[in-house]
Design an enzyme around this catalytic site. Sequence first.
Site, PDB file in Angstrom:
ATOM      1  CE  LYS A  37      -1.911   2.908   2.800  1.00 45.95           C
ATOM      2  NZ  LYS A  37      -1.859   4.075   1.921  1.00 45.95           N
ATOM      3  CD  GLU A  64      13.143   0.701   9.272  1.00 46.72           C
ATOM      4  OE1 GLU A  64      13.638   1.678   9.867  1.00 46.72           O
ATOM      5  OE2 GLU A  64      13.743  -0.368   9.088  1.00 46.72           O
ATOM      6  CB  CYS A  99      13.017   8.974   8.303  1.00 44.72           C
ATOM      7  SG  CYS A  99      14.137   7.986   7.315  1.00 44.72           S
ATOM      8  CD  GLU A 130       9.628  12.719  11.497  1.00 45.51           C
ATOM      9  OE1 GLU A 130       8.499  12.226  11.674  1.00 45.51           O
ATOM     10  OE2 GLU A 130      10.562  12.112  10.943  1.00 45.51           O
TER      11      GLU A 130
HETATM   12  P1  NAD Z   1       2.134   8.310   7.738  1.00 44.48           P
HETATM   13  O1  NAD Z   1       2.306   7.509   8.976  1.00 44.48           O
HETATM   14  O2  NAD Z   1       1.131   9.386   7.740  1.00 44.48           O
HETATM   15  O3  NAD Z   1       1.755   7.360   6.525  1.00 44.48           O
HETATM   16  C1  NAD Z   1       2.569   6.272   6.155  1.00 44.48           C
HETATM   17  C2  NAD Z   1       1.707   5.234   5.484  1.00 44.48           C
HETATM   18  O4  NAD Z   1       0.793   4.724   6.441  1.00 44.48           O
HETATM   19  C3  NAD Z   1       0.858   5.776   4.336  1.00 44.48           C
HETATM   20  O5  NAD Z   1       0.801   4.815   3.318  1.00 44.48           O
HETATM   21  C4  NAD Z   1      -0.492   5.967   4.986  1.00 44.48           C
HETATM   22  O6  NAD Z   1      -1.563   5.897   4.081  1.00 44.48           O
HETATM   23  C5  NAD Z   1      -0.525   4.797   5.938  1.00 44.48           C
HETATM   24  N1  NAD Z   1      -1.442   4.966   7.068  1.00 44.48           N
HETATM   25  C6  NAD Z   1      -1.789   6.107   7.709  1.00 44.48           C
HETATM   26  N2  NAD Z   1      -2.662   5.829   8.696  1.00 44.48           N
HETATM   27  C7  NAD Z   1      -2.866   4.500   8.687  1.00 44.48           C
HETATM   28  C8  NAD Z   1      -3.661   3.602   9.464  1.00 44.48           C
HETATM   29  N3  NAD Z   1      -4.422   4.033  10.463  1.00 44.48           N
HETATM   30  N4  NAD Z   1      -3.604   2.280   9.188  1.00 44.48           N
HETATM   31  C9  NAD Z   1      -2.830   1.816   8.196  1.00 44.48           C
HETATM   32  N5  NAD Z   1      -2.079   2.622   7.402  1.00 44.48           N
HETATM   33  C10 NAD Z   1      -2.084   3.940   7.655  1.00 44.48           C
HETATM   34  O7  NAD Z   1       3.578   8.841   7.363  1.00 44.48           O
HETATM   35  P2  NAD Z   1       3.962   9.744   6.109  1.00 44.48           P
HETATM   36  O8  NAD Z   1       3.517  11.135   6.421  1.00 44.48           O
HETATM   37  O9  NAD Z   1       3.525   9.091   4.859  1.00 44.48           O
HETATM   38  O10 NAD Z   1       5.544   9.659   6.104  1.00 44.48           O
HETATM   39  C11 NAD Z   1       6.324  10.478   6.891  1.00 44.48           C
HETATM   40  C12 NAD Z   1       6.838   9.717   8.086  1.00 44.48           C
HETATM   41  O11 NAD Z   1       7.555   8.579   7.643  1.00 44.48           O
HETATM   42  C13 NAD Z   1       7.798  10.518   8.913  1.00 44.48           C
HETATM   43  O12 NAD Z   1       7.491  10.362  10.275  1.00 44.48           O
HETATM   44  C14 NAD Z   1       9.149   9.884   8.596  1.00 44.48           C
HETATM   45  O13 NAD Z   1      10.105  10.024   9.594  1.00 44.48           O
HETATM   46  C15 NAD Z   1       8.773   8.478   8.374  1.00 44.48           C
HETATM   47  N6  NAD Z   1       9.799   7.782   7.595  1.00 44.48           N
HETATM   48  C16 NAD Z   1      10.593   6.881   8.243  1.00 44.48           C
HETATM   49  C17 NAD Z   1      11.591   6.219   7.559  1.00 44.48           C
HETATM   50  C18 NAD Z   1      12.452   5.206   8.260  1.00 44.48           C
HETATM   51  O14 NAD Z   1      13.075   4.422   7.571  1.00 44.48           O
HETATM   52  N7  NAD Z   1      12.495   5.175   9.569  1.00 44.48           N
HETATM   53  C19 NAD Z   1      11.790   6.465   6.205  1.00 44.48           C
HETATM   54  C20 NAD Z   1      10.965   7.391   5.569  1.00 44.48           C
HETATM   55  C21 NAD Z   1       9.961   8.039   6.282  1.00 44.48           C
END
Ligand code: NAD
Length: 497
Positions: free
Chosen positions: A191, A267, A302, A401
């Site tokens: 997804k 992650e 991230c 963040e």
């Molecule tokens: P997000 O948590 O809003 O969304 C990530 C994914 O989760 C999306 O596909 C979203 O649709 C899905 N999602 C959201 N709510 C959900 C739920 N209730 N159930 C299931 N899926 C759900 O994060 P984002 O805004 O897309 O990405 C930014 C974040 O990602 C930042 O916090 C960043 O630090 C983190 N990130 C971490 C890494 C790492 O390797 N640690 C790498 C890249 C990004």
Amino acid sequence: MTELTRADWEERASRLRIEGRAFIQGEYVEAASGDTFDCISPVDGRLLCKVASSGEADAMRAVASARATFDSGLWSRLAPVERKQAMIRFAELIDAHAEELALLETLDMGKPISDSLNVDLPCAVDAIRWSAEAIDKVYDEVAATPHDQLGLVTREPVGVVAAIVPWNFPLLMTCWKLGPALATGNSVVLKPSERSPLTAIRLAQLACDAGIPAGVLNVLPGFGHSVGKALALHMDVDTLVFTGSTRTAKQLLINSGESNMKRVWLEAGGKSPNIVFADAPDLQAAAEAAAGAIAFNQGEVCTAGSRLLVERSIKDKFVPMVVEAIKAWKPGNPLDPATNVGALVDSQQLDIVLGYIESGHADGAKLVAGGKRVLEETGGTYVEPTIFDGVDNAMRIAKEEIFGPVLSVIAFDSEEEAVAIANDTIYGLAAAVWTSNLSRAHLVGKALRAGSVWINQYDGGDMTAPFGGFKQSGNGRDKSLHAFDKYTELKATWIKL
Ligand code: NAD
């Protein structure tokens, strides 16, 4: 850097045929509900396409497809060397479509085309290829058994993997998951983020074209609260791998407990400290790295070096060097190959970042660079790389963040204080230390509670080393052979001799 000009990229963008449907059992399909959502480019606000808004019914279908394919053994029981060959073809196809995928990525999430093409694409290809190359070189174990017993310790694929990924490196985060998941023989339901789904959708067809059987990789674009939640609660998903925010990560743990206790590997977010001691070997290099650590990918990283910890004795000299270095990072049209700072992913992210800049002012931090939205007339979402000096680690801009190009500079007086400030965060993804003192480098490196530590550089690493977080930055690791742990179950078989 690519030879193509901005006009070339614009022209290619104008004739790009963009696929927005879900991919289930080897075919592009509309969402069962027929619902779609608009995919808007942050470059200039143009509508790129309608994307299938998958929901629970689609999750049921895709998981059933993944399960049936897994049980058929078509992929899961293939000899590792054969899976390797198909995956190498997959990597080659991604490479052969690099320009198309880079363009999709840039249009979809706003990052500079030069980065999409020269960073994201090669790293994505490498992630698939590396896991493929490794899979016929890993062996199982024979336990140290008594004479009349044979104890086999074997790894088996977990079965159906749901992979939920974010929008900041859409293709790369996808490939970090797909590489080890597919190499170990699993079937995957992917997804992508609703904010950048296009490259994942395209990738699904390339996997099939490479000879990976239909049903092994299904892609469901859609929202977290609908299809994401349906996957997280699904009773027949064995493992859920996730990259995204800490808030969503916590919710997924709850969903696992509420459903089938699927394994959950996370992650999540970061607020990484970049610590510069007075004895740094090269202050100019440290200043340039500090600027790049917050400006690259618009700060939507991230591991962004969002807290710059500077020894007080050099602060008055060093901060102006960083302010000077960040001038090299200028927002511009992402389709221009000379641009190194693109658009933020969407207007929601723009509002969040501008809100944090306001909060920095309100808390009394001193703005020394950037601070404004720019290029508004383009219809895109651009913000200047921004630096606040005089930040206290308790301020919101230092604690939370931001996921945008906003740097907080914090002074420290001693090694102990630097470590204490660095670790005073809920996160533990990455950290950097700049010093010429070898013992200090090691001792501070050990004291930092972070999954990656860089010495005299910011960022770095390839597929050979694991990547992931301590504390609320997550669990488990992507990349390297350690990533295979997430996608395999360990079995002990005892044979009486
Ligand atoms: P997000 O948590 O809003 O969304 C990530 C994914 O989760 C999306 O596909 C979203 O649709 C899905 N999602 C959201 N709510 C959900 C739920 N209730 N159930 C299931 N899926 C759900 O994060 P984002 O805004 O897309 O990405 C930014 C974040 O990602 C930042 O916090 C960043 O630090 C983190 N990130 C971490 C890494 C790492 O390797 N640690 C790498 C890249 C990004």
